[in-house]
Scaffold this motif. Sequence first.
Motif, PDB file in Angstrom:
ATOM      1  N   GLY A  30       0.810  -1.214   0.000  1.00 23.53           N
ATOM      2  CA  GLY A  30       0.000   0.000   0.000  1.00 23.53           C
ATOM      3  C   GLY A  30       0.844   1.264   0.000  1.00 23.53           C
ATOM      4  O   GLY A  30       2.072   1.213  -0.113  1.00 23.53           O
ATOM      5  N   PRO A  31       0.204   2.419   0.154  1.00 29.27           N
ATOM      6  CA  PRO A  31       0.906   3.699   0.016  1.00 29.27           C
ATOM      7  C   PRO A  31       1.683   4.110   1.261  1.00 29.27           C
ATOM      8  O   PRO A  31       1.377   3.685   2.372  1.00 29.27           O
ATOM      9  N   THR A  32       2.701   4.934   1.045  1.00 28.24           N
ATOM     10  CA  THR A  32       3.336   5.680   2.128  1.00 28.24           C
ATOM     11  C   THR A  32       2.531   6.966   2.252  1.00 28.24           C
ATOM     12  O   THR A  32       2.501   7.779   1.321  1.00 28.24           O
ATOM     13  N   VAL A  33       1.863   7.150   3.382  1.00 24.54           N
ATOM     14  CA  VAL A  33       0.793   8.145   3.471  1.00 24.54           C
ATOM     15  C   VAL A  33       1.324   9.514   3.920  1.00 24.54           C
ATOM     16  O   VAL A  33       1.018  10.003   4.995  1.00 24.54           O
ATOM     17  N   TYR A  34       2.094  10.138   3.014  1.00 25.02           N
ATOM     18  CA  TYR A  34       2.628  11.477   3.287  1.00 25.02           C
ATOM     19  C   TYR A  34       2.034  12.522   2.345  1.00 25.02           C
ATOM     20  O   TYR A  34       2.326  13.713   2.459  1.00 25.02           O
ATOM     21  N   HIS A 224       1.548 -11.993  -4.246  1.00 25.17           N
ATOM     22  CA  HIS A 224       2.118 -10.748  -3.730  1.00 25.17           C
ATOM     23  C   HIS A 224       2.195  -9.791  -4.909  1.00 25.17           C
ATOM     24  O   HIS A 224       2.789 -10.114  -5.936  1.00 25.17           O
ATOM     25  N   GLY A 225       1.575  -8.631  -4.774  1.00 23.51           N
ATOM     26  CA  GLY A 225       1.499  -7.716  -5.900  1.00 23.51           C
ATOM     27  C   GLY A 225       1.953  -6.314  -5.579  1.00 23.51           C
ATOM     28  O   GLY A 225       2.126  -5.929  -4.418  1.00 23.51           O
ATOM     29  N   GLY A 226       2.109  -5.534  -6.640  1.00 20.07           N
ATOM     30  CA  GLY A 226       2.481  -4.131  -6.521  1.00 20.07           C
ATOM     31  C   GLY A 226       2.938  -3.598  -7.860  1.00 20.07           C
ATOM     32  O   GLY A 226       2.923  -4.314  -8.872  1.00 20.07           O
ATOM     33  N   HIS A 235      10.564  -5.609  -3.102  1.00 21.51           N
ATOM     34  CA  HIS A 235      10.161  -7.011  -3.050  1.00 21.51           C
ATOM     35  C   HIS A 235      11.362  -7.950  -2.985  1.00 21.51           C
ATOM     36  O   HIS A 235      11.300  -9.012  -2.354  1.00 21.51           O
ATOM     37  N   GLU A 236      12.438  -7.567  -3.628  1.00 24.03           N
ATOM     38  CA  GLU A 236      13.660  -8.377  -3.538  1.00 24.03           C
ATOM     39  C   GLU A 236      14.137  -8.482  -2.093  1.00 24.03           C
ATOM     40  O   GLU A 236      14.528  -9.558  -1.617  1.00 24.03           O
ATOM     41  N   HIS A 256       3.301  -7.773 -10.995  1.00 24.38           N
ATOM     42  CA  HIS A 256       3.697  -6.370 -11.026  1.00 24.38           C
ATOM     43  C   HIS A 256       3.058  -5.660 -12.215  1.00 24.38           C
ATOM     44  O   HIS A 256       3.142  -6.145 -13.346  1.00 24.38           O
ATOM     45  N   ASN A 257       2.410  -4.536 -11.946  1.00 30.44           N
ATOM     46  CA  ASN A 257       1.808  -3.745 -13.022  1.00 30.44           C
ATOM     47  C   ASN A 257       2.799  -2.720 -13.569  1.00 30.44           C
ATOM     48  O   ASN A 257       3.727  -2.296 -12.877  1.00 30.44           O
TER      49      ASN A 257
END
Length: 471
Positions: A30-34, A224-226, A235-236, A256-257
Amino acid sequence: MSLKIYNTMTREQETFVPLEPGKVKMYVCGPTVYDYIHIGNARPVIFFDVVRRYLEFAGYEVEYVSNFTDVDDKLIRKAEQLGTTVPEVAEKFIAAFNENIEGMGVRKASLNPRVTENMSEIVAFIHELVEKGYAYESGGDVYYRTNKFADYGKLSHQNMEELQLGIRIEVDERKEHGQDFVLWKAAKPGEIYWDSPWGQGRPGWHIECSAMARKYLGDTLDIHGGGLDLQFPHHECEIAQSEVLTGKPMARYWMHNGYINIDNQKMSKSLGNGVTVNELLKRTKSAAIRYFMLSSHYRSPLNFNHDTIAQAESSVQRITNCMDNLQHRMAAAGTIAQENLAEIGERVSLIVEQFKAKMNDDFNTPDAITALFELVSEANQYMKQAVVTVQGLQLFIDALQMMDNVLGLLPQAGGNDEKGLPDAEIEALIEERIEARRMKNWARADEIRDLLAAQNIVLEDTPQGIRWKRK
């Protein structure tokens, strides 16, 4: 036909077989919420929403976890800029994220864990890595020994020299090797911190997802996606951390998209060409945003500009008009028992099977949308007949609704497409206008017409009576 998924790990399409029959454990970063999310962030949000929807349509019970990174260098800098605290920054942008995904018709994840709510598990995870000799403390920081994990680089298919370029932290003499990445950061004066065996600090980026994925979904995920940008290093590094601790593959399938470009240029802060979802939703319907995101295969790049969004708006309107027409005709259709529905049913079934085949082919949404438009064309042809029946119309409505339950391209509750007067109120006003015209109360009839026009409601006279639609 079995579902096949392109696995980034093997660079091949593989038949999907979950660890536990009938259940899917899926983790999407998910996002880093900054700050507000941009359209690049929105692509995995929408695509993996469709993945989840299709898996559920296929009969799986899906446990979908997507995290919030609510403490990070970016949040610390943002808090300093705004003269507030890191938790306050996180709360503001988590609320904005939830509003944005609702505006795009995206269903909330089964769980959205936060880093700050899982600090004890993160510290324990790091401690285990230290105990096993895969991590070491240096100057209050803790680093992962990448050269100790023989498979480091297996997801991104890079060697250790190439991987050096992707490490987030600069080369530091405190590290044993340049490729080592940080698991725990010592707090600087005035920064938010948590206590740990290595002193006050906060976790590094990669360890957070390893700890939360393991806590909520177990040692091995099904999917596992992103985004493609997370393949390396994030992910690595997750793989390196998790697999040495559990002795098991972290995920069976890695997805991965691709990236989104703006007017054929890479979206970047330096170019100032980013587009936030917050702004886009003010001028674009959620269904059109979803259509745009799904109009190309998820692994391919996407180009965003005024024309592509305008085309998406037009395409979505065609689908919406078809459903509106089907439902409107239902109100006036009869139930002719002798009508032979076999031919219609066969055509609809073939299109539905085509839709499923395309979705089973690594979630090929552009071709699945093509199948949806074939259904729209068939439905429009059917409605041109002099006589249509409830049974025939229902076949098309059911098939269209089934496809849309996966893609989410029709106006939906929770999206931003239905702002304005509720349907029931519109229907009541139309009935009142019909009555006013019957009573020759032209002033009231015109008043209602103008009121509906101001709400972007278009009235149309048809042989079956007055119908309406939103512009």
